[in-house]
Design a protein around this motif. Sequence first.
Motif, mmCIF file in Angstrom:
data_model
loop_
_atom_site.group_PDB
_atom_site.id
_atom_site.type_symbol
_atom_site.label_atom_id
_atom_site.label_comp_id
_atom_site.label_asym_id
_atom_site.label_seq_id
_atom_site.Cartn_x
_atom_site.Cartn_y
_atom_site.Cartn_z
ATOM 1 N N LEU A 8 0.747 -1.388 0.051
ATOM 2 C CA LEU A 8 0.057 -0.017 -0.003
ATOM 3 C C LEU A 8 0.830 1.356 0.005
ATOM 4 N N LYS A 9 0.303 2.234 -0.832
ATOM 5 C CA LYS A 9 1.190 3.715 -0.714
ATOM 6 C C LYS A 9 0.089 4.451 -0.013
ATOM 7 N N LEU A 10 0.781 5.092 0.921
ATOM 8 C CA LEU A 10 0.023 5.861 2.160
ATOM 9 C C LEU A 10 0.380 7.301 1.889
ATOM 10 N N GLY A 11 0.033 8.383 2.456
ATOM 11 C CA GLY A 11 0.425 9.662 2.421
ATOM 12 C C GLY A 11 1.662 9.930 2.789
ATOM 13 N N ASN A 12 2.515 11.013 2.331
ATOM 14 C CA ASN A 12 3.884 11.365 2.651
ATOM 15 C C ASN A 12 4.908 10.222 2.110
ATOM 16 N N ASN A 13 4.472 9.841 1.080
ATOM 17 C CA ASN A 13 5.330 8.841 0.439
ATOM 18 C C ASN A 13 5.832 7.566 1.295
ATOM 19 N N ARG A 14 4.767 7.117 2.141
ATOM 20 C CA ARG A 14 5.102 5.957 2.875
ATOM 21 C C ARG A 14 4.564 4.999 2.471
ATOM 22 N N GLU A 15 5.263 3.850 2.614
ATOM 23 C CA GLU A 15 4.863 2.628 1.988
ATOM 24 C C GLU A 15 4.647 1.358 3.117
ATOM 25 N N MET A 16 3.583 0.691 2.790
ATOM 26 C CA MET A 16 3.383 -0.329 3.918
ATOM 27 C C MET A 16 3.115 -1.716 3.277
ATOM 28 N N ASP A 17 3.918 -2.897 3.635
ATOM 29 C CA ASP A 17 3.729 -3.984 3.188
ATOM 30 C C ASP A 17 2.975 -4.960 4.229
ATOM 31 N N PHE A 18 1.953 -5.632 3.608
ATOM 32 C CA PHE A 18 1.413 -6.803 4.436
ATOM 33 C C PHE A 18 1.517 -8.204 3.816
ATOM 34 N N ARG A 19 2.239 -8.952 4.653
ATOM 35 C CA ARG A 19 2.174 -10.299 4.241
ATOM 36 C C ARG A 19 0.989 -11.252 4.429
ATOM 37 N N VAL A 20 0.367 -11.692 3.452
ATOM 38 C CA VAL A 20 -0.500 -12.260 3.636
ATOM 39 C C VAL A 20 -0.741 -13.833 3.687
ATOM 40 N N SER A 21 -0.944 -14.523 4.763
ATOM 41 C CA SER A 21 -1.273 -16.193 4.718
ATOM 42 C C SER A 21 -2.663 -16.405 4.879
ATOM 43 N N VAL A 22 -2.959 -17.277 3.986
ATOM 44 C CA VAL A 22 -4.499 -17.816 4.130
ATOM 45 C C VAL A 22 -4.242 -19.280 4.326
ATOM 46 N N LEU A 23 -5.344 -19.543 5.103
ATOM 47 C CA LEU A 23 -5.309 -21.195 5.775
ATOM 48 C C LEU A 23 -6.750 -21.326 5.591
ATOM 49 N N PRO A 24 -6.969 -22.627 5.058
ATOM 50 C CA PRO A 24 -8.383 -23.368 5.019
ATOM 51 C C PRO A 24 -8.657 -24.018 6.068
ATOM 52 N N THR A 25 -9.862 -23.706 6.756
ATOM 53 C CA THR A 25 -10.384 -23.955 8.090
ATOM 54 C C THR A 25 -11.585 -24.518 7.728
ATOM 55 N N ILE A 26 -12.440 -25.258 8.700
ATOM 56 C CA ILE A 26 -13.466 -26.061 8.411
ATOM 57 C C ILE A 26 -14.927 -25.266 8.071
ATOM 58 N N PHE A 27 -14.775 -23.921 8.426
ATOM 59 C CA PHE A 27 -15.850 -22.863 8.352
ATOM 60 C C PHE A 27 -15.232 -22.091 7.424
ATOM 61 N N GLY A 28 -14.115 -22.058 6.403
ATOM 62 C CA GLY A 28 -13.966 -21.134 5.540
ATOM 63 C C GLY A 28 -12.543 -20.679 5.723
ATOM 64 N N GLU A 29 -12.117 -19.695 4.982
ATOM 65 C CA GLU A 29 -10.456 -19.423 4.954
ATOM 66 C C GLU A 29 -10.147 -18.453 6.179
ATOM 67 N N LYS A 30 -9.144 -18.709 6.913
ATOM 68 C CA LYS A 30 -8.704 -17.873 7.924
ATOM 69 C C LYS A 30 -7.396 -16.970 7.104
ATOM 70 N N VAL A 31 -7.475 -15.788 7.434
ATOM 71 C CA VAL A 31 -6.541 -14.620 6.700
ATOM 72 C C VAL A 31 -5.823 -14.058 7.754
ATOM 73 N N VAL A 32 -4.504 -14.211 7.840
ATOM 74 C CA VAL A 32 -3.488 -13.369 8.805
ATOM 75 C C VAL A 32 -2.832 -12.358 8.058
ATOM 76 N N LEU A 33 -2.645 -11.138 8.136
ATOM 77 C CA LEU A 33 -2.032 -10.009 7.557
ATOM 78 C C LEU A 33 -0.692 -9.727 8.555
ATOM 79 N N ARG A 34 0.359 -9.828 8.033
ATOM 80 C CA ARG A 34 1.481 -9.254 9.084
ATOM 81 C C ARG A 34 1.699 -7.865 8.382
#
Length: 563
Positions: free
Chosen positions: A256-282
């Motif tokens: 993501l590119k935010l204001g003041n030329n600041r950048e943010m990265d999100f590491r995304v991990s998707v895990l299938p569980t019995i009721f749908g996909e659990k997502v964790v963003l670092r």
Amino acid sequence: MSRLGELLVRRGQIAPAALTRAVEEQRAHGGALASHLVKLGFINEDALLSYLQKEYRLPVVDPSNLDIPPEVLALVPPAMVQKHHLIPVNLVRSTLTLAMADPSNLIAINEVKFLTGYDVKIAVAGASAVQRAIDRYYEANVNYDQMLNELGGEDVQLIQGEEEVNLQDLERSTEEAPVVRLVNALLTDAISKRASDVHVEPYEKMVRIRFRIDGVLYEVMQPPVKLKNALTSRIKVMASLDIAERRMPQDGRIKLKLGNNREMDFRVSVLPTIFGEKVVLRLLDKSNLQLDMTKLGFDERALKDFKESIYKPFGMVLVTGPTGSGKTTTLYSAIAELNKISTNISTAEDPVEFNLVGINQVQMHEDIGLTFAAALRAFLRQDPDIIMVGEIRDFETAEIGVKAALTGHLVLSTLHTNDAPSTINRLLNMGIEPFLVASSINLIMAQRLVRVVCPHCKEETHVAPEALREIGVPLDLMDGMHCFHGVGCSQCGGMGYKGRVALYEVMPMSDGIREAVLAGASSVDIKRAAIDSGMNTLRMSGVAKIAEGMTTVEEVLRVTMPD
């Protein structure tokens, strides 16, 4: 019906139909009735203010232009501020002044009285001025309730077993404005609240979203179950993952590119569980990466020992601790310190968290055979001076690392062990010979992260001498020791903590420890030898941080074991 609305109708200021329409808007979107009357054009804000001032004989204020002290803002929780559209502006002795657009809202006034224990005085403010003040002072708090109201909260019938999902419908729903807005709000709210991780967790009858802030998980919202597939799919689309694949784990990245030329990265991990996909963003915030060793939390002696070990021409330096204990940050700070034009530094990481200029960073791909061991072998043919290996997981990586350390290279790496002395036994259990361990290692360091008491609402607190004795505070330190805690304020979101600092257990390989390793000593014997040679354990480091007023007894107990 609102008392303010009834009064305005009775005095002929608005028509009954206008009031009905404004009340419908208020029910749909929340907020103050006055703001909806103004927004819909049924009454002019200045005219409304003038009328309220005369009718209620109350002063008029503009809270958006006031400098409200943090301790006053902290008296009323953000949820109540948003719910009743009011803001605390002043506290004089036992009287709290609230700025409100609707002074007839007795429920709100009584709730604030009950919660704070103060007498409450009202000042009238324009709805737009109250909103500007809320945005200014509570900008980190996203109004999720209002957002979910806009999404619609109708009941959903749950289907037992595997749900039938139409891919075209799913793709369409990921582009719909409400879902896009909700995901964008989540990501920006996580950034503003300094979260390190975002968890999106589907269960049978609910979806839960939690933020990890300063190492502790907090629930932030529960969106409707019907949104779970659209929500996870929207995140997968942003991370360039396959939304049709819902049975296998997937990993991706969002930038993501935010204001003041600041950048943010999100590491995304998707895990299938019995009721749908659990997502964790670092969240990986480059602007928050602390590369200055003096600010990480080292005491003077530990920092001196660590710097001496990384400036040696060869040998191995190991940093240990559980996931999320700041090992990568410590290693990056060491590499930043060593990064000179005259040195060739290569790193093998899984994943590469931050890009460092002047360092040759290699991303691991185990599916094609690029493992830590394979990368290490390749590094040795690249004329290296310093090598960093993300983690020693097996005998092969440990063996190559030890041999590299003995043949003129400085090797930095991490292991998952509980403390510094037990790391030696871990290497021996992997199959490394005791004489190789004793001769190759320069220093082993264990670390943990504890939350720092918020400096804005910090106050002294009494801790029973028995509790201090139990956590290992020496008798000579106990007499003059002052303990602190945070009472909670708007700066720390009412948590009492803001930020984290590391506790370190730094064990240089002294001659006494080397002899103990060669003699086959246990980790308990090695620990005793290390303490005799001046090592501070994690618990001792925690006690020192309590004595400095940086953290609390509860935090040290949470992350350290008794010695």
